[in-house]
Design an enzyme around this catalytic site. Structure first.
Site, mmCIF file in Angstrom:
data_model
loop_
_atom_site.group_PDB
_atom_site.id
_atom_site.type_symbol
_atom_site.label_atom_id
_atom_site.label_comp_id
_atom_site.label_asym_id
_atom_site.label_seq_id
_atom_site.Cartn_x
_atom_site.Cartn_y
_atom_site.Cartn_z
ATOM 1 N N HIS A 76 -13.602 65.804 4.337
ATOM 2 C CA HIS A 76 -12.858 64.649 3.717
ATOM 3 C C HIS A 76 -12.215 64.972 2.744
ATOM 4 C CE1 HIS A 76 -16.244 63.418 1.052
ATOM 5 N NE2 HIS A 76 -14.972 62.913 0.306
ATOM 6 N N ASP A 119 -19.459 66.894 7.660
ATOM 7 C CA ASP A 119 -18.553 66.662 6.620
ATOM 8 C C ASP A 119 -18.534 68.027 5.768
ATOM 9 O OD1 ASP A 119 -16.632 65.794 4.819
ATOM 10 O OD2 ASP A 119 -17.805 64.401 3.783
ATOM 11 N N GLN A 208 -17.375 59.481 -6.748
ATOM 12 C CA GLN A 208 -15.996 59.935 -6.548
ATOM 13 C C GLN A 208 -15.455 61.166 -7.246
ATOM 14 O OE1 GLN A 208 -17.227 57.197 -5.648
ATOM 15 N NE2 GLN A 208 -16.616 57.365 -3.531
ATOM 16 N N GLY A 209 -14.775 62.096 -6.741
ATOM 17 C CA GLY A 209 -14.501 63.254 -7.276
ATOM 18 C C GLY A 209 -15.438 64.345 -7.378
ATOM 19 N N ASP A 210 -16.889 64.057 -7.022
ATOM 20 C CA ASP A 210 -17.697 65.080 -6.770
ATOM 21 C C ASP A 210 -17.717 65.720 -5.309
ATOM 22 O OD1 ASP A 210 -18.718 65.116 -9.316
ATOM 23 O OD2 ASP A 210 -20.004 63.416 -8.992
ATOM 24 N N SER A 211 -17.039 65.028 -4.239
ATOM 25 C CA SER A 211 -17.422 65.371 -3.025
ATOM 26 C C SER A 211 -16.818 66.944 -2.907
ATOM 27 C CB SER A 211 -16.236 64.391 -2.292
ATOM 28 O OG SER A 211 -16.671 63.323 -2.030
#
Ligand code: ARG
Length: 262
Positions: A76, A119, A208-211
């Site tokens: 993603h 993912d 969010q942002g660590d993905s």
């Protein structure tokens, strides 16, 4: 409260550029100022310089160097397979603003779908990065115990990211607990493709942002990547641990993709 704070303190900043660990709103304690840079970290500590040499910042996502010129991240985060010059990888520092490396192409796992199964993606760099790579986990027996998460992502749900890499320690959560909680809440959850981690009481998590960044486990003194930051309900909420791509399930797919990368 003291215990909670101590746990959060583990969350912080580690090394390079991408993930943010979020402390949870549910267990929100007063933010602690980060003495060096004026950001607020929820319950964490900064990673030491060089502690996670394989950590890569991909502009809003994290990644891990699994070959000198290949970064493992979340599907993603990159979206499609093909030649790509729209990303810059940054590596070699806990500061996400450092050392840029050009990207040549991306590969998104063919089994990735909207419910976040599978993912993961690979990002091929135009040149090699002279840093220590991390092994991706091939052994499902490593999928338990205590893991380390890291990133430049949000330090609380709905919050903003961190310039400096943060890290935290999180416990494994079984599919029977995690999958049950998520399914009850209407989420699709795959026992074999997803690995959960985080205190069931909340408070420590990626966000969010660590993905795309790695969740690692130390096996016989060596770090092994057991997960890729994928999704969660909010961040650091009680009963909803972080959900990570279960790397061991996809190890052979990763190996095959490495061999075919354009
Ligand atoms: N999907 C998020 C991202 O793009 C990562 C979410 C992780 N959430 C969590 N609660 N662990 O950065």
């Amino acid at each position: 409260m003291g215990l909670n704070f101590a746990r959060r303190a583990v969350l912080l900043v580690a090394a390079l550029g991408g993930l943010v660990l979020a402390p949870t709103a549910a267990s929100a304690a007063p933010p602690q100022p980060d003495g060096d840079v004026g950001v607020f970290v929820v319950g964490g500590t900064r990673a030491a310089s060089g502690e996670f040499p394989f950590m890569v910042y991909l502009g809003g996502c994290g990644g891990s160097l699994i070959r000198p010129n290949v970064v493992l991240t979340a599907a993603h985060c990159v979206g499609r397979t093909g030649a790509s010059t729209s990303y810059t990888a940054r590596a070699g520092s806990v500061d996400r603003n450092s050392f840029p490396y050009s990207v040549r192409s991306t590969y998104v796992y063919s089994g990735y779908d909207v419910s976040a199964d599978g993912d993961f993606a690979l990002v091929k760099l135009a040149s090699s990065i002279p840093l220590t790579t991390i092994a991706y986990n091939t052994n499902a027996a490593n999928n338990s115990g205590t893991f380390t998460i890291m990133g430049w992502g949000a330090t609380r749900e709905g919050g903003s990211g961190s310039r400096y890499l943060l890290k935290a320690s999180v416990p494994f959560v079984s599919d029977s607990v995690c999958g049950t909680n998520y399914r009850r809440a209407g989420y699709s959850f795959s026992d074999s493709e997803m690995l959960c981690a985080g205190p069931i009481s909340g408070g420590t998590d990626t966000c969010q942002g660590d993905s795309g960044g790695p969740m690692i486990k130390t096996v016989n003194g060596t770090p092994v990547q057991v997960g890729v930051v994928s999704w969660g309900r909010g961040c650091a909420r009680a009963n909803y641990p972080g959900v990570y791509t279960e790397v061991s399930t996809f190890a052979s797919a990763i190996t095959a993709a490495l061999a075919r990368l354009p």
